[in-house]
Motif scaffolding. Structure first.
Motif, short mmCIF file in Angstrom:
data_model
loop_
_atom_site.label_atom_id
_atom_site.label_comp_id
_atom_site.label_asym_id
_atom_site.label_seq_id
_atom_site.Cartn_x
_atom_site.Cartn_y
_atom_site.Cartn_z
N UNK A 49 7.28 -7.86 -3.49
CA UNK A 49 7.20 -6.42 -3.23
C UNK A 49 5.93 -6.14 -2.46
N UNK A 50 5.98 -5.16 -1.57
CA UNK A 50 4.75 -4.74 -0.93
C UNK A 50 3.90 -4.02 -1.97
N UNK A 51 2.59 -4.30 -1.95
CA UNK A 51 1.71 -3.75 -2.98
C UNK A 51 1.68 -2.23 -2.95
N UNK A 52 1.71 -1.63 -1.76
CA UNK A 52 1.56 -0.18 -1.68
C UNK A 52 2.89 0.55 -1.57
N UNK A 53 4.01 -0.15 -1.78
CA UNK A 53 5.31 0.52 -1.73
C UNK A 53 5.80 0.78 -3.15
N UNK A 54 5.36 1.89 -3.72
CA UNK A 54 5.70 2.18 -5.12
C UNK A 54 7.15 2.63 -5.29
N UNK A 55 7.81 2.96 -4.17
CA UNK A 55 9.21 3.40 -4.28
C UNK A 55 10.17 2.21 -4.41
N UNK A 80 11.89 -3.78 7.13
CA UNK A 80 11.19 -2.65 7.74
C UNK A 80 9.85 -2.43 7.05
N UNK A 81 8.84 -2.20 7.85
CA UNK A 81 7.57 -1.76 7.30
C UNK A 81 6.65 -2.85 6.80
N UNK A 82 7.05 -4.12 6.88
CA UNK A 82 6.17 -5.20 6.45
C UNK A 82 5.28 -5.58 7.64
N UNK A 83 3.98 -5.36 7.53
CA UNK A 83 3.08 -5.53 8.67
C UNK A 83 1.90 -6.43 8.29
N UNK A 84 1.33 -7.13 9.30
CA UNK A 84 0.13 -7.95 9.04
C UNK A 84 -0.98 -7.12 8.39
N UNK A 85 -1.67 -7.75 7.47
CA UNK A 85 -2.78 -7.09 6.77
C UNK A 85 -2.37 -6.47 5.44
N UNK A 86 -1.06 -6.24 5.25
CA UNK A 86 -0.62 -5.62 4.00
C UNK A 86 -0.61 -6.65 2.87
N UNK A 87 -0.90 -6.18 1.68
CA UNK A 87 -0.86 -7.06 0.51
C UNK A 87 0.53 -7.01 -0.13
N UNK A 88 0.95 -8.13 -0.65
CA UNK A 88 2.25 -8.18 -1.35
C UNK A 88 2.05 -8.86 -2.71
#
Ligand code: FES
Length: 244
Positions: A49-55, A80-88
């Motif tokens: 899961x993406x760390x900042x995607x609470x939905x 969709x929406x998974x981008x470099x730099x994001x935490x998972x």
């Protein structure tokens, strides 16, 4: 309670960062940087899961393509929406992968899906170990996909499966759960596929709880009853599957 449930409840969650995304086979592969090293078998997956995607309540099921040092590249897919730099957050590697025959030399990788991305880790294993390989499926007609297959691997349409069965000493199928009946028909028309140890199948199916809630959505009918792809698969011996 399913006997594996205690194992899954103890599954650890790890954090990683998306290092890069790469266009491949008409989709995107994601490369994570993880802490430490990650050992996997082709066919195993991460639940992420993406760390900042609470939905997002349910994890994404991401099959592993390759590991190089701390970099883990995941098989291409649409995200969709998974981008470099994001935490998972991720758990895994999960599930049971391919049991590769020790003395295999000629391997056929056959996808009944419209994209063979989930077979890339096994193709990489075959290349590293000098195996002769053919990848087959109706997707070979799509240049966007077939153009990204390494030139050392031959391509064949699905119509050549009979010849491939005679040539190969190991066959690996990638099959969406919805196409299992098509695989069953193939085994009826080509009984040689059912030789012991000859063929394994990655059954691609939704795995919303990865075994934690025992939802049963990933259940696969086998000769020993229904078993869970999230834990006892997603790779099965072809002989194990019941097509009745
Ligand atoms: S039991 Fe829920 S995904 Fe397998």
């Amino acid at each position: 309670m399913h006997p594996c449930i205690s194992y899954n409840k103890s599954m650890k969650t790890h954090t990683a960062v998306i290092h890069r995304t790469t266009s491949q086979m008409g989709m995107y592969s994601i490369t994570l940087v993880v802490d430490g090293s990650l050992a996997f078998t082709p066919g195993q997956y991460l639940a992420a899961n993406m760390q900042d995607d609470r939905s997002a309540v349910l994890p994404e099921i991401l099959y592993i393509e390759k590991v190089f040092g701390r970099e883990v590249t995941l098989c291409p897919r649409t995200l969709d929406g998974w981008r470099p730099g994001q935490a998972v957050f991720y758990r895994g590697p999960l599930g049971k992968g391919v049991r590769i025959p020790q003395f295999s030399k000629w391997m056929a990788l056959i996808s009944l899906d419209d994209n063979p991305a989930r077979m890339l880790s096994l193709a990489a294993y075959g290349s590293e170990n000098g195996l002769d390989m053919v990848m087959a499926g109706d997707w070979v007609a799509n240049a966007k996909i077939s153009g990204d297959i390494p030139a050392s691997i031959e391509l064949a349409p699905l119509s050549q499966i009979q010849e491939l069965t005679s040539w190969a000493d190991f066959i690996f199928f990638d099959v969406p759960h919805s196409q299992l009946q098509s695989l069953g028909k193939l085994t009826q028309s080509i009984p040689a596929l059912l030789r012991p140890g000859f063929a394994q199948v990655l059954i691609h199916t939704p795995m919303p709880c990865i075994g934690i809630a025992e939802c049963g959505i990933c259940a696969v009918k086998t000769r020993r009853g229904y078993i869970l792809a999230c834990q006892d698969g997603p790779v099965f011996d072809l002989l194990e599957i019941s097509f009745l």
